[in-house]
Design a protein around this motif. Sequence first.
Motif, mmCIF file in Angstrom:
data_model
loop_
_atom_site.group_PDB
_atom_site.id
_atom_site.type_symbol
_atom_site.label_atom_id
_atom_site.label_comp_id
_atom_site.label_asym_id
_atom_site.label_seq_id
_atom_site.Cartn_x
_atom_site.Cartn_y
_atom_site.Cartn_z
ATOM 1 N N ALA A 31 0.842 -1.204 0.000
ATOM 2 C CA ALA A 31 0.000 0.000 0.000
ATOM 3 C C ALA A 31 0.878 1.256 0.000
ATOM 4 C CB ALA A 31 -0.933 0.005 1.213
ATOM 5 N N ALA A 32 1.976 1.237 0.763
ATOM 6 C CA ALA A 32 2.896 2.381 0.800
ATOM 7 C C ALA A 32 3.502 2.614 -0.586
ATOM 8 C CB ALA A 32 3.988 2.156 1.845
ATOM 9 N N ASP A 33 3.905 1.538 -1.253
ATOM 10 C CA ASP A 33 4.448 1.660 -2.619
ATOM 11 C C ASP A 33 3.390 2.249 -3.557
ATOM 12 O OD1 ASP A 33 6.906 0.611 -1.885
ATOM 13 O OD2 ASP A 33 6.468 -1.415 -2.615
ATOM 14 N N ASP A 34 2.163 1.742 -3.441
ATOM 15 C CA ASP A 34 1.062 2.257 -4.272
ATOM 16 C C ASP A 34 0.820 3.737 -3.999
ATOM 17 O OD1 ASP A 34 0.743 -0.316 -5.236
ATOM 18 O OD2 ASP A 34 -1.188 -0.670 -4.248
ATOM 19 N N MET A 35 0.884 4.112 -2.717
ATOM 20 C CA MET A 35 0.655 5.512 -2.348
ATOM 21 C C MET A 35 1.723 6.420 -2.951
ATOM 22 S SD MET A 35 -0.619 5.163 1.606
ATOM 23 C CE MET A 35 -0.682 6.940 1.910
ATOM 24 N N LEU A 36 2.980 6.000 -2.896
ATOM 25 C CA LEU A 36 4.055 6.802 -3.489
ATOM 26 C C LEU A 36 3.849 6.913 -5.000
ATOM 27 C CD1 LEU A 36 7.087 5.526 -1.405
ATOM 28 C CD2 LEU A 36 6.325 7.908 -1.544
ATOM 29 N N GLU A 37 3.544 5.811 -5.645
ATOM 30 C CA GLU A 37 3.300 5.806 -7.086
ATOM 31 C C GLU A 37 2.144 6.752 -7.433
ATOM 32 O OE1 GLU A 37 4.197 4.157 -10.958
ATOM 33 O OE2 GLU A 37 5.255 4.037 -9.060
ATOM 34 N N THR A 38 1.068 6.676 -6.650
ATOM 35 C CA THR A 38 -0.124 7.512 -6.865
ATOM 36 C C THR A 38 0.217 8.981 -6.660
ATOM 37 O OG1 THR A 38 -1.550 5.688 -6.142
ATOM 38 C CG2 THR A 38 -2.512 7.897 -6.096
ATOM 39 N N MET A 39 0.982 9.279 -5.610
ATOM 40 C CA MET A 39 1.374 10.655 -5.311
ATOM 41 C C MET A 39 2.216 11.241 -6.445
ATOM 42 S SD MET A 39 3.848 12.040 -2.257
ATOM 43 C CE MET A 39 5.330 11.420 -3.064
ATOM 44 N N TYR A 40 3.231 10.494 -6.890
ATOM 45 C CA TYR A 40 4.100 10.991 -7.961
ATOM 46 C C TYR A 40 3.310 11.169 -9.261
ATOM 47 C CZ TYR A 40 8.341 10.147 -5.162
ATOM 48 O OH TYR A 40 9.320 10.181 -4.202
ATOM 49 N N ASP A 41 2.384 10.270 -9.519
ATOM 50 C CA ASP A 41 1.594 10.331 -10.750
ATOM 51 C C ASP A 41 0.648 11.526 -10.768
ATOM 52 O OD1 ASP A 41 0.552 8.969 -13.274
ATOM 53 O OD2 ASP A 41 -1.282 9.123 -12.069
ATOM 54 N N ALA A 42 0.162 11.950 -9.594
ATOM 55 C CA ALA A 42 -0.918 12.950 -9.517
ATOM 56 C C ALA A 42 -0.647 14.289 -10.215
ATOM 57 C CB ALA A 42 -1.345 13.154 -8.065
ATOM 58 N N PRO A 43 0.437 15.002 -10.117
ATOM 59 C CA PRO A 43 1.548 14.848 -9.190
ATOM 60 C C PRO A 43 1.295 15.647 -7.914
ATOM 61 C CG PRO A 43 2.077 16.549 -10.779
ATOM 62 C CD PRO A 43 0.660 16.080 -11.073
ATOM 63 N N GLY A 44 1.843 15.130 -6.799
ATOM 64 C CA GLY A 44 1.711 15.822 -5.522
ATOM 65 C C GLY A 44 2.970 15.631 -4.706
ATOM 66 N N VAL A 45 3.008 16.267 -3.529
ATOM 67 C CA VAL A 45 4.166 16.131 -2.639
ATOM 68 C C VAL A 45 3.829 15.308 -1.395
ATOM 69 C CG1 VAL A 45 5.365 18.215 -3.429
ATOM 70 C CG2 VAL A 45 3.733 18.365 -1.525
ATOM 71 N N GLY A 46 2.536 14.988 -1.201
ATOM 72 C CA GLY A 46 2.136 14.188 -0.055
ATOM 73 C C GLY A 46 0.814 13.497 -0.318
ATOM 74 N N LEU A 47 0.592 12.389 0.380
ATOM 75 C CA LEU A 47 -0.658 11.641 0.258
ATOM 76 C C LEU A 47 -0.852 10.858 1.552
ATOM 77 C CD1 LEU A 47 -2.920 10.902 -1.893
ATOM 78 C CD2 LEU A 47 -1.592 8.819 -2.305
ATOM 79 N N ALA A 48 -2.059 10.904 2.080
ATOM 80 C CA ALA A 48 -2.374 10.190 3.323
ATOM 81 C C ALA A 48 -3.303 9.020 3.029
ATOM 82 C CB ALA A 48 -3.026 11.151 4.318
ATOM 83 N N GLY A 49 -3.228 7.991 3.873
ATOM 84 C CA GLY A 49 -4.038 6.786 3.716
ATOM 85 C C GLY A 49 -5.493 7.021 3.352
ATOM 86 N N PRO A 50 -6.211 7.874 4.106
ATOM 87 C CA PRO A 50 -7.640 8.035 3.814
ATOM 88 C C PRO A 50 -7.926 8.570 2.409
ATOM 89 C CG PRO A 50 -6.929 9.619 5.483
ATOM 90 C CD PRO A 50 -5.801 8.642 5.277
ATOM 91 N N GLN A 51 -6.955 9.206 1.782
ATOM 92 C CA GLN A 51 -7.179 9.738 0.436
ATOM 93 C C GLN A 51 -7.331 8.630 -0.607
ATOM 94 O OE1 GLN A 51 -3.827 12.802 0.885
ATOM 95 N NE2 GLN A 51 -5.292 13.780 -0.518
ATOM 96 N N ILE A 52 -6.877 7.430 -0.256
ATOM 97 C CA ILE A 52 -7.104 6.278 -1.152
ATOM 98 C C ILE A 52 -8.023 5.255 -0.476
ATOM 99 C CG2 ILE A 52 -4.960 6.579 -2.469
ATOM 100 C CD1 ILE A 52 -3.925 4.070 -0.768
ATOM 101 N N GLY A 53 -8.704 5.686 0.577
ATOM 102 C CA GLY A 53 -9.649 4.812 1.271
ATOM 103 C C GLY A 53 -9.010 3.875 2.272
ATOM 104 N N LEU A 54 -7.729 4.070 2.582
ATOM 105 C CA LEU A 54 -7.014 3.258 3.568
ATOM 106 C C LEU A 54 -7.090 3.993 4.904
ATOM 107 C CD1 LEU A 54 -5.144 0.855 4.250
ATOM 108 C CD2 LEU A 54 -3.237 2.250 3.466
ATOM 109 N N MET A 55 -7.897 3.490 5.817
ATOM 110 C CA MET A 55 -8.180 4.219 7.060
ATOM 111 C C MET A 55 -7.176 3.899 8.168
ATOM 112 S SD MET A 55 -10.466 5.995 5.768
ATOM 113 C CE MET A 55 -10.814 7.002 7.190
ATOM 114 N N SER A 56 -5.892 3.929 7.797
ATOM 115 C CA SER A 56 -4.788 3.696 8.732
ATOM 116 C C SER A 56 -3.907 4.929 8.780
ATOM 117 C CB SER A 56 -3.936 2.513 8.268
ATOM 118 O OG SER A 56 -4.688 1.334 8.288
ATOM 119 N N ARG A 57 -3.186 5.081 9.896
ATOM 120 C CA ARG A 57 -2.330 6.257 10.082
ATOM 121 C C ARG A 57 -1.017 6.067 9.304
ATOM 122 N NH1 ARG A 57 -4.644 9.711 13.316
ATOM 123 N NH2 ARG A 57 -2.784 10.913 13.806
ATOM 124 N N ILE A 58 -1.115 6.240 7.995
ATOM 125 C CA ILE A 58 0.039 6.149 7.097
ATOM 126 C C ILE A 58 0.001 7.347 6.160
ATOM 127 C CG2 ILE A 58 -1.290 4.598 5.587
ATOM 128 C CD1 ILE A 58 1.388 3.421 4.611
#
Length: 173
Positions: A31-58
Amino acid sequence: MTIRPILLHPDPRLKRRCEPVREITDALRAAADDMLETMYDAPGVGLAGPQIGLMSRILVMDCVKDPEAAPRPMVLLNPEVTWQSEETNTYEEGCLSIPEQYAEITRPAEVKVRWLGLDGATHEEQFAGLWATCVQHEIDHLNGRLFIDYLSPLKRQLITRRMIKLKREKARA
């Protein structure tokens, strides 16, 4: 690695407090790898779990803007601010969950943050500038808070209306 869909405001998941990460699993690493990939693709500088529906403190972030500099992808589990400066900074913030909407937000200029890494160790670092703004913005997400929550009710309502319209248009497309 998979680029995940980013939830758009208003979505009730973006307003919920996330659960602490209890154990570091292969699924969490993926999930962390996916989040980094998603963030870079967006593009953005940060992404939190809930933004992809992952309700964990990541959260993930990388505030290196210079294309010549090496990227610095970071994954923070259960992050907490342990110190903040009295001095503040104002940045024009945006959010991948609230596309094309920006507002001047004032936050502490520097913060010290402690978190659990994917390596299972506790880390602590002091952040300044864009890094400090980004980590605070992403920790807010973990607490169910959006940058528009710092705005007046009128401005917040205006942005929310724009987002509802955008979601309707996307649904029709």
